[in-house]
Design a protein around this motif. Structure first.
Motif: not given
Length: 647
Positions: A332-333, A362-363, A370-371, A417-418
């Motif tokens: 989740t962002p 920044d996205p 995350a990855i 953008t994400l």
């Protein structure tokens, strides 16, 4: 003397009835006042020969205020200060005039009201303070202090109960030894604030004096910034945001020191400049296995990811839509949410808010991190029984992203953008929103599959289940469903069934279907996540799979053929309804997704809809199949449960 006409007789009877009612009411009130006055002798002191212990009340719903009160009680006891720890639900408020010292730790519940267990106590204070017959000297022999426990996410009702109690006690003549101190469970430092207040209270009890509404002990004046709680300070330093509310995590949850901040401390916290993840929130989430990314994002490995890595079956999204669970990243962002749902499986350890007001990462950095964090967790599965080299290699290259970990991902201002960055890497997106931000839904770019949580079918039940921050939550839900209808890609209503709460509203749910016209309707039984101070759910609220099936079939029948039951995943207690005219072709269901086709369509930049990337559903996933949604290529595994033999 004038004679009474027949026509005026009913009027005279009405007047006599009103006079009698008024006389009875006055007699009742005078009797009540007499009983109250008998608790005091002519000198205003209690008639009891033995001294009464001071009282420490906790007004609590989820347990936070009670936990804090117990902490203070232990501190008082260790200082040889005799107090009774009191639940107002078991206290006669008419005994208040007998008390010499009262401490109150008070939470605020729905709509700025006291929790049900303290309703009678709060109503008595309110009615007495508004009744001129009671008088302003009723509690003149009582000294008191109040600490409020709430959350700023509920705006104007933040710590309303504590403020009201203070005002009403003062109106009845009680002397306030400290201004109201306020703890914010979503601000990060409620423990620190409460401990500071407790220190002031102990100082007073051990010989401090009241000075200008504050207690001075050991040379420390409680009028200072360290414990100021008057309205001027609060207006000057409070956050002008929409964040807010209810008490939350007992002694562990995030909080905000509303009455103890200074101007220097507010630097970097106004106008969206503060960190969403405070140290307290970070510690709590990391303890649960979350990997925190930057200042507001997170990722966590799902148990179904681990399961399919071991060849033991995938989640319901594998059965319904063909995702590879071992290649799915849950992230989740935005850890913040606009609801405090009773079935929240994160136990509300995340912050809450109604608008974005934090620092923004920044996205691209969010996706990269995350990855990176996800693959680190996948690597830890190396050597685990059942994990093959091939599946581990595949798992290190995620192909799906479930933007539904916790919080409200659509709140993140750079969500488009994400999503673009994920699609550029050919990672599919399954985004879940709680239906409180319709404008965000309208602005959202194509998502592989877009979910809206429809947790209840009526305004009353939605308020009870989701405990939303927004006052116009129902209107926002309806507008979100309307916005969903305009989307061309795959859309889903997500229904979570909570037995005894929202399982009886078949017709009301059906009426909501006509608003959003979703492609699919997922119906899942609530997951019981253990006891929690933030939820009163038990295993009694968890429906059986047969209950979910019956509910789903009733909904399909109600739709008059527009929807049919298409798939099920027995292990997850989950059933899928699909739009018949779109996804059932020549008697065959097409609920699965052609992911490569989806990414090609996104890359083309041309308009497309949900029918352009559908794929055939395998027979084992279809509703009623013998496999119950379990992939036959996987191996079933059942834990052996060893129970003690009875003697």
């Amino acid at each position: 003397m004038p004679t009474m006409s027949f026509s005026s007789f009913p009027t005279r009877l009405t007047l006599l009835a009103l006079l009698s009612a008024t006389t009875f009411y006055c007699f009742y009130k005078s009797r009540r006042l007499k009983l109250l006055s008998q608790s005091l002798n002519p000198n205003g002191k209690t008639s009891s020969s033995s001294p009464r212990k001071a009282k420490l009340f906790f007004i609590s719903q989820t347990g936070t205020s009670k936990a804090l009160a117990v902490r203070l009680f232990d501190l008082l006891t260790s200082n040889n200060l005799a107090f009774d720890l009191v639940d107002p639900n078991h206290y006669e408020p008419e005994d208040l005039p007998k008390e010499n010292l009262v401490l109150i730790v008070a939470s605020t519940w729905e709509d700025g009201k006291a929790p049900p267990t303290a309703k009678f106590f709060a109503n008595w204070l309110s009615e007495s303070s508004d009744d001129f017959r009671v008088g302003s000297l009723l509690l003149s022999q009582c000294k008191f202090a109040v600490f409020g426990v709430g959350s700023r996410a509920y705006g104007a009702t933040f710590n309303a109960v504590a403020k009201d109690v203070s005002k009403q006690m003062r109106a009845l003549g009680a002397k306030e030894i400290l201004p109201v101190w306020e703890g914010d469970v979503d601000g990060g430092d409620i423990d620190e604030v409460f401990d500071a207040w407790s220190g002031k209270v102990v100082g007073f009890c051990k010989g401090g004096v009241v000075e200008n509404g504050g207690v001075s002990t050991n040379g420390v004046d409680c009028e200072s910034d360290a414990c100021s709680g008057d309205e001027t300070d609060e207006e000057e330093y409070s956050m002008e945001s929409e964040i807010v509310d209810l008490e939350d995590i007992a002694g562990k949850g995030p909080s905000r020191r509303s009455a103890t901040v200074t101007k220097a401390e507010t630097n970097g916290t106004l106008n969206g400049k503060k960190d969403m993840v405070t140290p307290v929130i970070r510690a709590s989430l990391e303890k649960q296995g979350y990997k925190i990314i930057g200042s507001h994002s997170g990722v966590k490995i799902c148990r179904w990811t681990k399961s399919q890595l071991r060849g033991r079956g995938g989640c319901y999204k594998h059965s319904f839509y063909g995702i590879e669970s071992h290649r799915c990243m849950e992230a989740t962002p935005s850890l913040a949410c606009a609801n405090k749902c009773v079935f929240c499986w994160r136990h509300h350890t995340n912050p809450v808010g109604k608008s974005w007001q934090w620092k923004m990462d920044d996205p691209l950095e969010i996706v990269n991190s995350a990855i990176e964090q996800h693959t680190k967790m996948i690597k830890q599965m190396k050597g685990v029984p059942g994990v093959t080299v091939e599946r581990l290699r595949e798992g290190l290259s995620p192909r799906h992203c479930a933007l539904s970990l916790v919080g409200e991902p659509i709140m993140y201002p750079e969500i488009n953008t994400l999503v673009d960055e994920l699609h550029r890497r050919r990672v599919s997106t399954f985004l879940v929103t709680n239906a409180q931000f319709p404008e965000k839904i309208k602005m959202l770019k194509p998502i592989t599959q877009l979910y809206v949580s429809v947790d209840a079918a009526t305004k009353e039940s939605l308020k009870a289940i989701d405990r939303p921050l927004f006052g116009d939550f129902w209107e926002r839900l309806i507008d979100s469903l309307k916005a969903l209808k305009e989307k061309q890609q795959r859309t889903v209503y997500r229904l979570t069934l909570v037995k005894g709460w929202n399982t009886e509203d078949i017709e009301a749910y059906s009426n909501l279907f006509s608003i959003g016209k979703p492609d699919f309707i997922e119906i899942k039984g609530v997951t019981y996540c253990g006891s929690s101070a933030t939820s009163k759910l038990t295993m009694e609220n968890v429906p059986w799979h047969s209950d979910v099936r019956d509910f789903s079939e009733a909904l399909a029948l109600r739709s008059l053929g527009e929807y049919e039951v298409a798939c099920e995943h027995v292990h997850s207690c989950c059933v899928l309804l699909a739009k018949t005219d779109k996804f059932k072709i020549n008697g065959q269901w097409f609920t699965w997704i052609d992911y490569e086709k989806f990414h090609d369509l996104v890359a083309s930049g041309r308009p497309f809809d949900s029918k352009d990337y559908m794929a055939i559903t395998p027979s084992w996933a279809v509703y009623g199949a013998e496999e119950g949604g379990f992939d036959p290529d996987q191996s079933r595994y059942k834990k052996e449960r060893h129970h003690r033999s009875s003697k």
